[in-house]
Scaffold this motif. Structure first.
Motif, PDB file in Angstrom:
ATOM      1  N   TYR A   4      50.126  -2.970  60.951  1.00 41.11           N
ATOM      2  CA  TYR A   4      49.505  -2.898  62.561  1.00 41.11           C
ATOM      3  C   TYR A   4      50.659  -2.577  63.714  1.00 41.11           C
ATOM      4  N   ILE A   5      50.170  -2.815  64.955  1.00 39.60           N
ATOM      5  CA  ILE A   5      51.229  -3.283  65.858  1.00 39.60           C
ATOM      6  C   ILE A   5      50.017  -4.139  66.600  1.00 39.60           C
ATOM      7  N   VAL A   6      49.710  -5.502  66.732  1.00 40.99           N
ATOM      8  CA  VAL A   6      49.094  -6.599  67.311  1.00 40.99           C
ATOM      9  C   VAL A   6      49.572  -6.664  69.019  1.00 40.99           C
ATOM     10  N   THR A   7      49.069  -6.090  69.307  1.00 42.34           N
ATOM     11  CA  THR A   7      49.201  -6.531  71.698  1.00 42.34           C
ATOM     12  C   THR A   7      48.512  -8.272  71.568  1.00 42.34           C
ATOM     13  N   CYS A   8      48.849  -9.366  72.480  1.00 37.47           N
ATOM     14  CA  CYS A   8      48.327 -10.495  73.101  1.00 37.47           C
ATOM     15  C   CYS A   8      48.190 -10.174  74.304  1.00 37.47           C
ATOM     16  N   LYS A   9      47.178 -10.558  74.136  1.00 40.03           N
ATOM     17  CA  LYS A   9      46.797 -10.908  76.389  1.00 40.03           C
ATOM     18  C   LYS A   9      48.086 -11.106  76.983  1.00 40.03           C
ATOM     19  N   ASP A  10      47.695 -10.822  78.210  1.00 42.72           N
ATOM     20  CA  ASP A  10      49.169 -10.797  78.951  1.00 42.72           C
ATOM     21  C   ASP A  10      49.129 -11.935  79.330  1.00 42.72           C
ATOM     22  N   ALA A  20      48.209 -16.633  67.043  1.00 39.23           N
ATOM     23  CA  ALA A  20      48.412 -15.323  66.497  1.00 39.23           C
ATOM     24  C   ALA A  20      49.444 -15.288  65.749  1.00 39.23           C
ATOM     25  N   LYS A  21      50.554 -15.219  65.681  1.00 38.29           N
ATOM     26  CA  LYS A  21      51.885 -14.954  64.328  1.00 38.29           C
ATOM     27  C   LYS A  21      51.351 -15.979  62.497  1.00 38.29           C
ATOM     28  N   LYS A  39      54.040  -8.037  74.748  1.00 34.77           N
ATOM     29  CA  LYS A  39      53.635  -9.422  74.339  1.00 34.77           C
ATOM     30  C   LYS A  39      53.113  -9.311  73.104  1.00 34.77           C
ATOM     31  N   GLY A  40      53.735  -8.721  72.034  1.00 37.45           N
ATOM     32  CA  GLY A  40      53.712  -8.704  70.364  1.00 37.45           C
ATOM     33  C   GLY A  40      54.091  -8.765  69.467  1.00 37.45           C
ATOM     34  N   PHE A  41      53.962  -8.288  68.260  1.00 36.82           N
ATOM     35  CA  PHE A  41      54.199  -8.602  66.580  1.00 36.82           C
ATOM     36  C   PHE A  41      54.330  -7.206  66.222  1.00 36.82           C
ATOM     37  N   GLN A  42      55.016  -6.505  65.031  1.00 32.78           N
ATOM     38  CA  GLN A  42      53.827  -5.836  64.001  1.00 32.78           C
ATOM     39  C   GLN A  42      53.502  -6.779  62.831  1.00 32.78           C
ATOM     40  N   VAL A  43      53.067  -6.142  62.063  1.00 35.11           N
ATOM     41  CA  VAL A  43      52.237  -7.177  60.851  1.00 35.11           C
ATOM     42  C   VAL A  43      51.693  -6.126  59.639  1.00 35.11           C
ATOM     43  N   LYS A  60      45.051  -8.790  72.268  1.00 35.56           N
ATOM     44  CA  LYS A  60      44.257  -8.260  73.190  1.00 35.56           C
ATOM     45  C   LYS A  60      43.480  -7.134  72.101  1.00 35.56           C
ATOM     46  N   ASP A  61      44.748  -6.315  71.290  1.00 33.31           N
ATOM     47  CA  ASP A  61      44.980  -5.404  70.795  1.00 33.31           C
ATOM     48  C   ASP A  61      44.914  -4.970  69.461  1.00 33.31           C
TER      49      ASP A  61
END
Length: 71
Positions: A4-10, A20-21, A39-43, A60-61
């Motif tokens: 999954y791709i995780v996008t954090c809030k702006d 979050a990680k 602002k995100g990562f893959q998990v 965020k998503d």
């Protein structure tokens, strides 16, 4: 395991992204790539475990990591 791709809030700070990680790791996830442009990562997660991460306060998503093609 699904990825999954995780996008954090702006407005998430580096500390909040780290939280979050850590939450993803605590839920059984394995962090892969960390993105600089967003602002995100893959998990990767075991089946059915990603819902807990999607409800994290700084996330965020969460979307399935998949191949994208330009036609």
């Amino acid at each position: 395991m699904p990825s999954y791709i995780v996008t954090c809030k702006d407005d998430a700070t580096p500390e909040q992204i780290a939280a979050a990680k850590q939450h993803a790791k605590d839920q059984g996830g394995t962090i892969g790539h960390e993105y600089d442009l967003i602002k995100g990562f893959q998990v990767t997660f075991p089946e059915g475990s990603v819902q807990a991460l999607a409800s994290h306060e700084h996330v965020k998503d969460v979307e399935a990591d998949q191949e994208v093609r330009i036609q």
